[in-house]
Scaffold this motif. Structure first.
Motif, PDB file in Angstrom:
ATOM      1  N   SER A   1      20.359  33.846 -14.392  1.00 14.53           N
ATOM      2  CA  SER A   1      20.118  32.419 -14.192  1.00 14.53           C
ATOM      3  C   SER A   1      19.314  31.819 -15.328  1.00 14.53           C
ATOM      4  O   SER A   1      19.559  30.688 -15.738  1.00 14.53           O
TER       5      SER A   1
ATOM      6  N   HIS B   1      25.372  27.122 -10.741  1.00 17.28           N
ATOM      7  CA  HIS B   1      25.196  26.788 -12.157  1.00 17.28           C
ATOM      8  C   HIS B   1      26.534  26.467 -12.809  1.00 17.28           C
ATOM      9  O   HIS B   1      26.808  26.888 -13.928  1.00 17.28           O
TER      10      HIS B   1
ATOM     11  N   SER C   1      20.462  28.663 -17.730  1.00 11.75           N
ATOM     12  CA  SER C   1      19.709  27.408 -17.831  1.00 11.75           C
ATOM     13  C   SER C   1      19.263  27.131 -19.260  1.00 11.75           C
ATOM     14  O   SER C   1      19.161  25.977 -19.669  1.00 11.75           O
TER      15      SER C   1
END
Length: 130
Positions: free
Chosen positions: A2, A54, A6
């Protein structure tokens, strides 16, 4: 994973990109006429992601995917159009690429694989008997 998503430091490719052609494309005919260029109708398929939370723009890509599939279906379902494929100045291809939201990573990888393609007749190793 993750954190790299990001910060945009990893490429979230999951192997879901697909491509195809209405004309036969085999080891002996790729492209069907070697001197004939190809043109690709492509769309982003960023709805597939290993981390669904995401996947920015996943819903927005649906319209372009439907457009590509509808165009292919329109030609494939019309015998008259299929019969004219050989007369086109370029071989039509179609593709749906993942990871386009990350710098067109899916289509860039596809082009890299096509440009650097090397087919080998090396024998496949057989698993040893236990």
């Amino acid at each position: 994973a993750s954190s790299c998503l990001s910060s945009r430091t990893c490429l979230p490719l999951g192997g879901h990109s697909v491509w195809g052609a209405l004309q036969p494309r085999t080891a002996h005919a790729t492209p069907p006429e070697r001197s004939k260029p190809s043109v690709t109708l492509a769309a982003s398929l960023d709805a597939a992601s290993p981390f669904h939370e995401h996947a920015p723009g996943a819903v927005a890509s649906v319209a372009s995917v439907v457009a590509v599939l509808a165009a292919v279906a329109a030609v494939a379902d019309d015998d008259g159009m299929l019969a004219q494929m050989h007369a086109l100045s370029a071989t039509p291809l179609f593709a749906l690429f993942t990871a386009e939201a990350w710098g067109q990573a899916g289509s860039r990888r596809f082009v890299k694989d096509v440009v650097e393609f090397n087919c080998s007749d090396a024998p496949v190793a057989k698993p040893e008997a236990v």
